[in-house]
Design a protein around this motif. Sequence first.
Motif, PDB file in Angstrom:
ATOM      1  N   PRO A 246      17.177  71.462  36.761  1.00 35.29           N
ATOM      2  CA  PRO A 246      17.587  72.405  37.816  1.00 35.29           C
ATOM      3  C   PRO A 246      18.509  71.731  38.817  1.00 35.29           C
ATOM      4  O   PRO A 246      19.022  72.910  39.564  1.00 35.29           O
ATOM      5  CB  PRO A 246      16.269  72.780  38.228  1.00 35.29           C
ATOM      6  CG  PRO A 246      15.510  71.579  38.025  1.00 35.29           C
ATOM      7  CD  PRO A 246      15.941  70.927  36.632  1.00 35.29           C
ATOM      8  N   HIS A 247      18.655  70.504  38.799  1.00 33.47           N
ATOM      9  CA  HIS A 247      19.456  69.923  39.850  1.00 33.47           C
ATOM     10  C   HIS A 247      20.822  69.426  39.579  1.00 33.47           C
ATOM     11  O   HIS A 247      20.814  68.977  38.219  1.00 33.47           O
ATOM     12  CB  HIS A 247      18.851  68.613  40.682  1.00 33.47           C
ATOM     13  CG  HIS A 247      17.404  68.998  40.918  1.00 33.47           C
ATOM     14  ND1 HIS A 247      17.319  69.668  42.195  1.00 33.47           N
ATOM     15  CD2 HIS A 247      16.107  68.767  40.419  1.00 33.47           C
ATOM     16  CE1 HIS A 247      15.831  69.924  42.493  1.00 33.47           C
ATOM     17  NE2 HIS A 247      15.300  69.321  41.594  1.00 33.47           N
ATOM     18  N   LYS A 248      21.776  69.576  40.139  1.00 39.42           N
ATOM     19  CA  LYS A 248      23.177  69.541  39.735  1.00 39.42           C
ATOM     20  C   LYS A 248      23.520  68.053  39.226  1.00 39.42           C
ATOM     21  O   LYS A 248      24.439  67.582  38.422  1.00 39.42           O
ATOM     22  CB  LYS A 248      24.169  69.838  40.778  1.00 39.42           C
ATOM     23  CG  LYS A 248      25.758  69.922  40.132  1.00 39.42           C
ATOM     24  CD  LYS A 248      26.666  70.282  41.436  1.00 39.42           C
ATOM     25  CE  LYS A 248      27.805  70.556  40.879  1.00 39.42           C
ATOM     26  NZ  LYS A 248      28.848  71.006  41.876  1.00 39.42           N
ATOM     27  N   LYS A 249      22.915  66.910  40.115  1.00 35.71           N
ATOM     28  CA  LYS A 249      23.462  65.492  39.541  1.00 35.71           C
ATOM     29  C   LYS A 249      23.373  65.277  38.308  1.00 35.71           C
ATOM     30  O   LYS A 249      22.071  65.423  37.504  1.00 35.71           O
ATOM     31  CB  LYS A 249      22.493  64.757  40.646  1.00 35.71           C
ATOM     32  CG  LYS A 249      23.036  63.248  40.618  1.00 35.71           C
ATOM     33  CD  LYS A 249      22.046  62.467  41.545  1.00 35.71           C
ATOM     34  CE  LYS A 249      22.772  61.172  41.699  1.00 35.71           C
ATOM     35  NZ  LYS A 249      22.213  60.240  42.586  1.00 35.71           N
TER      36      LYS A 249
ATOM     37  N   LEU B   3      25.581  68.089  33.627  1.00 34.11           N
ATOM     38  CA  LEU B   3      26.462  68.132  32.292  1.00 34.11           C
ATOM     39  C   LEU B   3      26.266  66.843  31.673  1.00 34.11           C
ATOM     40  O   LEU B   3      26.242  66.942  30.382  1.00 34.11           O
ATOM     41  CB  LEU B   3      27.872  68.521  32.776  1.00 34.11           C
ATOM     42  CG  LEU B   3      28.105  69.848  33.591  1.00 34.11           C
ATOM     43  CD1 LEU B   3      29.582  69.981  33.734  1.00 34.11           C
ATOM     44  CD2 LEU B   3      27.673  71.134  32.691  1.00 34.11           C
ATOM     45  N   LYS B   4      26.147  65.822  32.117  1.00 34.25           N
ATOM     46  CA  LYS B   4      26.014  64.611  31.488  1.00 34.25           C
ATOM     47  C   LYS B   4      24.698  64.535  30.597  1.00 34.25           C
ATOM     48  O   LYS B   4      24.676  64.271  29.331  1.00 34.25           O
ATOM     49  CB  LYS B   4      26.074  63.467  32.229  1.00 34.25           C
ATOM     50  CG  LYS B   4      26.115  62.000  31.692  1.00 34.25           C
ATOM     51  CD  LYS B   4      26.044  61.022  32.682  1.00 34.25           C
ATOM     52  CE  LYS B   4      26.240  59.471  32.067  1.00 34.25           C
ATOM     53  NZ  LYS B   4      26.555  58.582  32.922  1.00 34.25           N
ATOM     54  N   VAL B   5      23.795  64.932  31.211  1.00 38.50           N
ATOM     55  CA  VAL B   5      22.286  65.031  30.732  1.00 38.50           C
ATOM     56  C   VAL B   5      22.494  66.323  29.444  1.00 38.50           C
ATOM     57  O   VAL B   5      21.802  65.779  28.438  1.00 38.50           O
ATOM     58  CB  VAL B   5      21.107  65.282  31.691  1.00 38.50           C
ATOM     59  CG1 VAL B   5      19.782  65.887  30.960  1.00 38.50           C
ATOM     60  CG2 VAL B   5      20.877  64.288  32.456  1.00 38.50           C
TER      61      VAL B   5
ATOM     62  N   ALA C 133      24.943  67.133  27.819  1.00 36.53           N
ATOM     63  CA  ALA C 133      25.834  66.642  26.679  1.00 36.53           C
ATOM     64  C   ALA C 133      25.189  65.492  25.824  1.00 36.53           C
ATOM     65  O   ALA C 133      25.168  65.471  24.710  1.00 36.53           O
ATOM     66  CB  ALA C 133      27.230  65.985  27.137  1.00 36.53           C
ATOM     67  N   LYS C 134      24.418  64.507  26.602  1.00 36.83           N
ATOM     68  CA  LYS C 134      23.696  63.537  25.901  1.00 36.83           C
ATOM     69  C   LYS C 134      22.382  63.989  25.113  1.00 36.83           C
ATOM     70  O   LYS C 134      22.167  63.569  24.158  1.00 36.83           O
ATOM     71  CB  LYS C 134      23.697  62.395  26.990  1.00 36.83           C
ATOM     72  CG  LYS C 134      24.625  61.506  26.960  1.00 36.83           C
ATOM     73  CD  LYS C 134      24.187  60.318  27.841  1.00 36.83           C
ATOM     74  CE  LYS C 134      25.362  59.306  27.862  1.00 36.83           C
ATOM     75  NZ  LYS C 134      24.914  58.054  28.449  1.00 36.83           N
ATOM     76  N   GLU C 135      21.575  64.712  25.923  1.00 41.26           N
ATOM     77  CA  GLU C 135      20.228  65.092  25.349  1.00 41.26           C
ATOM     78  C   GLU C 135      20.138  66.350  25.059  1.00 41.26           C
ATOM     79  O   GLU C 135      19.019  66.605  24.317  1.00 41.26           O
ATOM     80  CB  GLU C 135      19.117  64.775  26.420  1.00 41.26           C
ATOM     81  CG  GLU C 135      19.314  63.248  27.257  1.00 41.26           C
ATOM     82  CD  GLU C 135      18.448  63.107  28.456  1.00 41.26           C
ATOM     83  OE1 GLU C 135      17.555  63.790  28.530  1.00 41.26           O
ATOM     84  OE2 GLU C 135      18.810  61.903  29.184  1.00 41.26           O
ATOM     85  N   HIS C 136      20.767  67.331  25.134  1.00 38.79           N
ATOM     86  CA  HIS C 136      20.697  68.693  24.852  1.00 38.79           C
ATOM     87  C   HIS C 136      21.909  69.187  24.301  1.00 38.79           C
ATOM     88  O   HIS C 136      22.540  70.364  24.966  1.00 38.79           O
ATOM     89  CB  HIS C 136      20.030  69.564  25.948  1.00 38.79           C
ATOM     90  CG  HIS C 136      18.789  68.877  26.511  1.00 38.79           C
ATOM     91  ND1 HIS C 136      17.748  69.240  25.940  1.00 38.79           N
ATOM     92  CD2 HIS C 136      18.833  67.930  27.584  1.00 38.79           C
ATOM     93  CE1 HIS C 136      16.755  68.537  26.634  1.00 38.79           C
ATOM     94  NE2 HIS C 136      17.277  67.984  27.536  1.00 38.79           N
ATOM     95  N   ARG C 137      22.536  68.551  23.286  1.00 37.95           N
ATOM     96  CA  ARG C 137      24.034  68.959  22.961  1.00 37.95           C
ATOM     97  C   ARG C 137      24.011  70.337  22.346  1.00 37.95           C
ATOM     98  O   ARG C 137      25.103  71.016  22.761  1.00 37.95           O
ATOM     99  CB  ARG C 137      24.203  67.942  21.695  1.00 37.95           C
ATOM    100  CG  ARG C 137      25.540  67.954  21.317  1.00 37.95           C
ATOM    101  CD  ARG C 137      26.499  67.295  22.168  1.00 37.95           C
ATOM    102  NE  ARG C 137      27.668  67.258  21.610  1.00 37.95           N
ATOM    103  CZ  ARG C 137      28.934  66.964  22.369  1.00 37.95           C
ATOM    104  NH1 ARG C 137      28.464  66.816  23.645  1.00 37.95           N
ATOM    105  NH2 ARG C 137      30.049  67.240  22.062  1.00 37.95           N
TER     106      ARG C 137
END
Length: 89
Positions: free
Chosen positions: A40-43, A46-48, A50-54
């Motif tokens: 829910p938080h922006k920080k 997208l990285k999370v 891309a890596k963990e929820h492709r």
Amino acid sequence: MLQSTISRKNIARLHKLKLSANQRVAELAAITLAVALVKPHKKRRLKVLAKEHRELFIKVSESGLIPIPPSKYEIEQVILDSWARRNNE
């Protein structure tokens, strides 16, 4: 997707929009809701993704919810197609 925090109020609204009669609205709401439940938080959102929820990241990018810059290959392909069209005229 660019919002800093997807609030509880927005999450409740997304649950309602997911049931919309408008298919596109329902689809986008479902994708956004899935993202909100994961990150829910922006920080580093997208990285999370891309890596963990492709799979979810792919849905987000294909839906147009985030602007993804074209790849080097896509840019080269546009240039080559343009060049080929000019040479065939």
